[in-house]
Motif scaffolding. Structure first.
Motif, PDB file in Angstrom:
ATOM      1  N   ILE A  40       0.878  -1.263  -0.037  1.00  0.00           N
ATOM      2  CA  ILE A  40      -0.069   0.084   0.190  1.00  0.00           C
ATOM      3  C   ILE A  40       0.820   1.296  -0.111  1.00  0.00           C
ATOM      4  O   ILE A  40       0.665   2.014  -0.904  1.00  0.00           O
ATOM      5  CB  ILE A  40      -1.030  -0.024   1.214  1.00  0.00           C
ATOM      6  N   GLU A 105      -9.024   6.851  -5.022  1.00  0.00           N
ATOM      7  CA  GLU A 105     -10.205   5.868  -5.750  1.00  0.00           C
ATOM      8  C   GLU A 105     -10.124   5.865  -7.136  1.00  0.00           C
ATOM      9  O   GLU A 105     -10.214   4.943  -7.822  1.00  0.00           O
ATOM     10  CB  GLU A 105     -11.562   6.699  -5.011  1.00  0.00           C
ATOM     11  N   GLU A 110      -7.070   2.327  -5.289  1.00  0.00           N
ATOM     12  CA  GLU A 110      -7.112   1.705  -3.948  1.00  0.00           C
ATOM     13  C   GLU A 110      -7.564   2.781  -2.817  1.00  0.00           C
ATOM     14  O   GLU A 110      -6.878   3.642  -2.343  1.00  0.00           O
ATOM     15  CB  GLU A 110      -5.554   1.493  -3.752  1.00  0.00           C
ATOM     16  N   ARG A 112      -7.877   2.798   0.427  1.00  0.00           N
ATOM     17  CA  ARG A 112      -7.208   2.842   1.269  1.00  0.00           C
ATOM     18  C   ARG A 112      -6.058   3.545   1.407  1.00  0.00           C
ATOM     19  O   ARG A 112      -5.370   3.855   2.554  1.00  0.00           O
ATOM     20  CB  ARG A 112      -6.593   1.164   1.881  1.00  0.00           C
ATOM     21  N   CYS A 113      -5.524   4.430   0.288  1.00  0.00           N
ATOM     22  CA  CYS A 113      -4.417   5.034   0.280  1.00  0.00           C
ATOM     23  C   CYS A 113      -4.764   6.406   0.676  1.00  0.00           C
ATOM     24  O   CYS A 113      -4.023   7.395   0.912  1.00  0.00           O
ATOM     25  CB  CYS A 113      -3.844   4.986  -1.372  1.00  0.00           C
ATOM     26  N   THR A 176       0.149   0.800  11.567  1.00  0.00           N
ATOM     27  CA  THR A 176      -0.294   0.944  10.346  1.00  0.00           C
ATOM     28  C   THR A 176       0.544   1.504   9.149  1.00  0.00           C
ATOM     29  O   THR A 176       1.672   1.807   9.591  1.00  0.00           O
ATOM     30  CB  THR A 176      -1.702   1.691  10.423  1.00  0.00           C
ATOM     31  N   SER A 264      -5.439  -8.895  -1.171  1.00  0.00           N
ATOM     32  CA  SER A 264      -4.418  -8.701  -0.193  1.00  0.00           C
ATOM     33  C   SER A 264      -3.049  -9.513  -0.605  1.00  0.00           C
ATOM     34  O   SER A 264      -2.057  -8.966  -0.315  1.00  0.00           O
ATOM     35  CB  SER A 264      -5.150  -9.422   1.138  1.00  0.00           C
TER      36      SER A 264
END
Length: 500
Positions: A40, A105, A110, A112-113, A176, A264
């Protein structure tokens, strides 16, 4: 020559220090945020790379090239470049900060970035600041400050990350990807503060030739035009290359999912490649990258003074030592790739990737040094077109090869594209500069010496007593690499002495 040699040795030694520290940093990060977290983080980084290419990297190179050829104008040109770079960096940081969700997005694919992009945006002005200062020092052929700024950046980043991680663990907070992103920001800030401090107390214009050549005061308008004439083509080139590189970083996890992996698993495989295998392959490039950084202003100065023979000697020297280093690295990573991957990162797949990427080394190092010489000669258009062609070739393997062969399809694409790029740079240089090229001395001889060194290594290993207890795999592998490299270096040195 002395400035070039001492600068190369300084950059090389500090480069090795930074890479060694970087390995400890990556080991720590791989065991705290995991391979998926590293994947990520490496998807977020292309946004920063694009910004750096626009507002920092191109201006740093232009400053280095222009100041090297016009050292009496160095101070005025540096100020102009700094104003332009900082203005663009603040604009880009504002755009990223305000559009983080959209970029994550729609561009990175992604979501989550998104939380990490604002932190990366804040780091852009700091990166532009220290890039301009480093370009000024490189142009004045004073590599000391840029070299030590790398060490300061790495040491402070690592110290801050270790401190933050320990505080979070004590407070029960989950670690994280934000840890890696904050580490990046702290490193850029540290490098900027260090270079500003050095500029105030150890300016490059106080040393060497600058005492005999007083600075010429020039206005912003008088310096902006010639500087941007050099920077704009580089800016366009680097922007396109970074956009293509970012597309590659975004598409690799996506195409890995097309090969049958989950989201994942795809991010984990991508993290293993980019944060575990590739850093090992790029580790020896501390030497060739140092040569490449200093070749550009050196060649630009030689060209301005009409010293074609000096440029020819630089090409031959860079070609010879890039091949020597690359051939040695083939032996190291083919023989010891798997033990390194297992002992350092606990990932056997990282070792398999290293064994394939080992064949990349000579061409990777050649492309870096030959490309720098071409840029120093003013052939930025040539290097750009050839780099774009190599990148497009690699993207073909990303799109078509990964769904069929997984990550190994991409590794083959990397190898083929780097072979193409290195040979294209050599061909372009040969058309412009007459330089000495001897395949027997530069390829056959070091390859034969590598074969002999491998035999000597295994012969010695057979007679060494087995230490009591179990020696850690990493130390055993490191010792084997040291023996192999020493034998190879001694054989090359002996052949060089005999030839004299």
């Amino acid at each position: 020559k002395m400035a070039f040699i001492t600068g190369t040795l300084l950059l090389t030694s500090t480069g090795f220090i930074c890479r060694i520290l970087g390995f400890f940093y990556r080991i720590f990060m791989s065991r705290t945020i995991g391979a998926e977290g590293l994947g990520i983080y490496n998807m977020v980084h292309p946004i920063f790379s694009i910004c750096f290419a626009v507002c920092a990297g191109s201006i740093q190179t232009a400053l280095s090239q222009y100041v090297a050829a016009n050292q009496t104008r160095g101070r005025a040109v540096f100020r102009t470049g700094l104003v332009i770079a900082m203005g663009m960096s603040f604009l880009l940081a504002w755009v990223i900060y305000g559009n983080a969700g959209f970029l994550a997005e729609k561009l990175l694919l992604e979501p989550r970035c998104a939380p990490y992009l604002p932190v990366m945006a804040v780091s852009v002005p700091f990166a532009a600041l220290h890039a301009c200062i480093n370009g000024y020092y490189y142009g004045m052929q004073k590599a000391r400050v840029p070299a030590f700024s790398q060490v300061a950046e790495q040491v402070i980043r690592m110290g801050a990350v270790f401190l933050i991680a320990s505080i979070w663990l004590e407070s029960g907070r989950q670690i994280t990807v934000s840890l890696a992103v904050y580490g990046h920001l702290i490193g850029e800030m540290a490098s900027a503060v260090f270079t500003v401090f050095c500029l105030g107390f150890f300016p490059p214009c106080k040393d060497g030739d600058s005492r005999r050549a007083p600075a010429i005061p020039l206005s912003f308008g008088a310096t902006a035009a010639p500087l941007m004439a050099l920077a704009l083509p580089l800016m366009g080139n680097r922007l396109i290359l970074n956009v293509l590189g970012s597309a590659e970083a975004i598409w690799i996890p996506n195409r890995l999912m097309s090969s049958g992996l989950t989201n994942s698993e795809a991010l984990s495989v991508y993290g293993v490649l980019t944060s575990m295998a590739l850093p090992f392959i790029l580790f020896p490039s501390a030497i060739t990258n140092s040569i490449a950084v200093l070749l550009l202003p050196s060649v630009a100065k030689d060209q301005a003074e009409g010293r074609t023979e000096s440029i020819s000697g630089s090409v031959s020297m860079a070609l010879r030592y890039s091949l020597y280093m690359g051939i040695l690295c083939i032996g190291i990573f083919v023989l010891f790739g798997c033990p390194l991957g297992i002992s350092v990162f606990k990932e056997e797949q990282a070792g398999h990737c290293m064994q394939i990427l080992a064949w990349l080394c000579p061409f990777l190092y050649l492309a870096a040094t030959m490309g720098s010489i071409l840029n120093g000669l003013g052939c930025t258009r040539t290097t750009f077109l050839q780099s774009v062609a190599a990148m497009l070739l690699r993207l073909v393997f990303v799109v078509a090869g990964i769904p069929l062969f997984g990550i190994y399809g991409y590794l083959c694409g990397m190898l083929i594209s780097e072979i193409f790029l290195a040979l294209a740079h050599l061909w372009s240089l040969k058309r412009r500069i007459p330089f000495t090229w001897n395949a027997r001395d530069m390829i056959a001889k070091p390859a034969f010496f590598l074969f002999l060194a491998t035999g000597i290594h295994y012969f010695i290993a057979g007679f060494l007593p087995t230490p009591s207890g179990t020696m850690p795999l990493f130390f055993k592998t490191s010792g084997q690499i040291l023996v192999l490299s020493s034998c190879y270096g001694v054989l090359l040195l002996y052949a060089h002495i005999l030839r004299k």
